[in-house]
Scaffold this active site. Structure first.
Site, PDB file in Angstrom:
ATOM      1  N   ASP A 178      -7.332 -30.640   5.340  1.00 41.65           N
ATOM      2  CA  ASP A 178      -7.431 -29.569   4.345  1.00 41.65           C
ATOM      3  C   ASP A 178      -8.322 -28.428   4.812  1.00 41.65           C
ATOM      4  OD1 ASP A 178      -9.884 -31.170   4.129  1.00 41.65           O
ATOM      5  OD2 ASP A 178     -10.333 -29.829   2.453  1.00 41.65           O
TER       6      ASP A 178
ATOM      7  N   GLY B 128      -8.866 -37.314   4.217  1.00 41.86           N
ATOM      8  CA  GLY B 128      -7.938 -36.789   5.226  1.00 41.86           C
ATOM      9  C   GLY B 128      -6.996 -37.789   5.860  1.00 41.86           C
TER      10      GLY B 128
ATOM     11  N   GLU C   8      -8.891 -42.389  11.015  1.00 38.49           N
ATOM     12  CA  GLU C   8      -9.420 -41.059  10.720  1.00 38.49           C
ATOM     13  C   GLU C   8      -8.343 -40.004  10.980  1.00 38.49           C
ATOM     14  OE1 GLU C   8     -11.166 -39.044   9.260  1.00 38.49           O
ATOM     15  OE2 GLU C   8     -13.185 -38.962  10.073  1.00 38.49           O
ATOM     16  N   ASP C   9      -8.463 -38.855  10.334  1.00 36.79           N
ATOM     17  CA  ASP C   9      -7.495 -37.788  10.595  1.00 36.79           C
ATOM     18  C   ASP C   9      -7.777 -37.061  11.908  1.00 36.79           C
ATOM     19  OD1 ASP C   9      -9.837 -36.611   9.624  1.00 36.79           O
ATOM     20  OD2 ASP C   9      -8.867 -35.485   8.017  1.00 36.79           O
TER      21      ASP C   9
ATOM     22  N   ARG D 109      -3.424 -30.148   2.179  1.00 35.49           N
ATOM     23  CA  ARG D 109      -3.308 -31.553   2.573  1.00 35.49           C
ATOM     24  C   ARG D 109      -1.882 -32.077   2.482  1.00 35.49           C
ATOM     25  NH1 ARG D 109      -8.368 -33.886   3.066  1.00 35.49           N
ATOM     26  NH2 ARG D 109      -9.877 -33.300   1.480  1.00 35.49           N
TER      27      ARG D 109
ATOM     28  N   ASP E 278     -13.737 -34.161  15.604  1.00 31.58           N
ATOM     29  CA  ASP E 278     -14.122 -32.808  16.006  1.00 31.58           C
ATOM     30  C   ASP E 278     -15.424 -32.921  16.800  1.00 31.58           C
ATOM     31  OD1 ASP E 278     -15.557 -30.149  15.460  1.00 31.58           O
ATOM     32  OD2 ASP E 278     -13.589 -29.702  14.632  1.00 31.58           O
TER      33      ASP E 278
ATOM     34  N   LYS F 192     -10.236 -33.323  19.143  1.00 33.34           N
ATOM     35  CA  LYS F 192     -10.504 -32.021  19.785  1.00 33.34           C
ATOM     36  C   LYS F 192     -11.555 -32.233  20.876  1.00 33.34           C
ATOM     37  CE  LYS F 192     -10.074 -29.145  15.574  1.00 33.34           C
ATOM     38  NZ  LYS F 192     -10.895 -28.436  14.568  1.00 33.34           N
TER      39      LYS F 192
ATOM     40  N   PHE G 292      -8.606 -24.547  13.946  1.00 30.81           N
ATOM     41  CA  PHE G 292      -8.708 -25.257  12.677  1.00 30.81           C
ATOM     42  C   PHE G 292      -7.315 -25.649  12.199  1.00 30.81           C
ATOM     43  CE2 PHE G 292      -9.583 -26.232   8.289  1.00 30.81           C
ATOM     44  CZ  PHE G 292     -10.733 -26.994   8.442  1.00 30.81           C
TER      45      PHE G 292
HETATM   46  P1  IMP Z   1     -16.695 -34.267  12.976  1.00 28.79           P
HETATM   47  O1  IMP Z   1     -17.778 -35.082  12.341  1.00 28.79           O
HETATM   48  O2  IMP Z   1     -17.198 -32.898  13.397  1.00 28.79           O
HETATM   49  O3  IMP Z   1     -15.989 -34.980  14.116  1.00 28.79           O
HETATM   50  O4  IMP Z   1     -15.663 -33.914  11.862  1.00 28.79           O
HETATM   51  C1  IMP Z   1     -14.820 -34.831  11.363  1.00 28.79           C
HETATM   52  C2  IMP Z   1     -14.281 -34.412  10.013  1.00 28.79           C
HETATM   53  O5  IMP Z   1     -14.271 -32.991   9.834  1.00 28.79           O
HETATM   54  C3  IMP Z   1     -12.851 -34.857   9.906  1.00 28.79           C
HETATM   55  O6  IMP Z   1     -12.786 -36.121   9.334  1.00 28.79           O
HETATM   56  C4  IMP Z   1     -12.235 -33.787   9.038  1.00 28.79           C
HETATM   57  O7  IMP Z   1     -12.377 -34.167   7.691  1.00 28.79           O
HETATM   58  C5  IMP Z   1     -13.059 -32.546   9.296  1.00 28.79           C
HETATM   59  N1  IMP Z   1     -12.392 -31.661  10.274  1.00 28.79           N
HETATM   60  C6  IMP Z   1     -12.722 -31.456  11.562  1.00 28.79           C
HETATM   61  N2  IMP Z   1     -11.883 -30.589  12.161  1.00 28.79           N
HETATM   62  C7  IMP Z   1     -10.983 -30.241  11.211  1.00 28.79           C
HETATM   63  C8  IMP Z   1      -9.817 -29.378  11.219  1.00 28.79           C
HETATM   64  O8  IMP Z   1      -9.423 -28.744  12.217  1.00 28.79           O
HETATM   65  N3  IMP Z   1      -9.145 -29.289  10.050  1.00 28.79           N
HETATM   66  C9  IMP Z   1      -9.521 -29.971   8.919  1.00 28.79           C
HETATM   67  N4  IMP Z   1     -10.574 -30.792   8.876  1.00 28.79           N
HETATM   68  C10 IMP Z   1     -11.311 -30.922  10.011  1.00 28.79           C
HETATM   69 MG    MG Z   2     -11.916 -36.652   7.593  1.00 27.14          MG
END
Ligand code: IMP
Ligand code: MG
Length: 189
Positions: free
Chosen positions: A169, A54, A109-110, A175, A113, A141, A162
């Protein structure tokens, strides 16, 4: 407001995406982050570690705008099996290939979440005793964060929707969209 309709994607077909950050807005913000990083790392050569897949667009744009030297490497983890739900566990799929001991590392990082991936990555990098480690995430977020985590550099704080595009993606699609789009708020995925 720019919109686009999802096509040929099973249960997502027909959903209407809204553009929330245009190319110009992203470019301006990435430029600001690059200026800030260039100032704060003046005289240093940080290693940018992009989180595959990402972060590739963000990392490339950010790195091109830095006024300082940097190195680039990648790490790959998986936290999302498919769709928009996190599996809750993080697995290392590809490790870094450079030596980061005594180096200044910026994890790129992208999106943050739940924060689980970010915490996993930070611990993983710290095991190798870098001189410093910082986290740069294009998107964050705050409502979704399940643990305490602070990123040093954040492009945009976003609501719990989302998002796709500019590296992000849904099941590997979208992407390559040059701007960032959001699925409907109340979409029941
Ligand atoms: P976390 O571990 O829940 O913080 O998630 C992080 C990863 O989940 C990111 O690096 C993204 O690859 C994916 N992710 C989380 N939210 C989104 C979203 O809204 N769109 C796309 N990918 C997401
Ligand atoms: Mg990611």
């Amino acid at each position: 407001m720019n919109t686009r309709v999802v096509e040929n994607m099973g249960k997502y077909t027909g959903q209407v995406l809204e553009e929330i950050f245009s190319r110009e807005v992203i470019e301006k913000r990435v430029d600001e982050l690059a200026k800030q990083i260039s100032t704060e790392y003046a005289g240093k050569v940080p290693i940018l570690i992009g989180v595959l897949n990402g972060s590739v667009f963000f990392l490339a744009d950010l790195a091109k705008r830095l006024d300082i030297d940097c190195e680039i490497d990648f790490i790959k983890v998986s936290s999302y099996h498919s769709g928009t739900q996190s599996s809750g566990t993080v697995r290392l799929l590809k490790d870094i290939s450079c030596i980061i001991t005594d180096r200044d590392v910026i994890i790129v990082e992208d999106i943050i979440d739940s924060g689980l991936t970010a915490r996993f990555l930070k611990h993983r990098i710290l095991e190798n005793q870098p001189a410093s480690v910082a986290f740069a995430s294009l998107l964050f977020k705050p409502e979704c964060l399940k643990l305490e985590f602070e990123a040093e550099y954040v492009g945009f704080e976003v609501a719990d929707r989302f998002l796709v595009g500019y590296g992000l993606d849904l099941d590997q699609k979208f992407r390559n969209l040059p701007s960032i789009w959001a699925f409907p708020v109340n979409m029941n995925l």
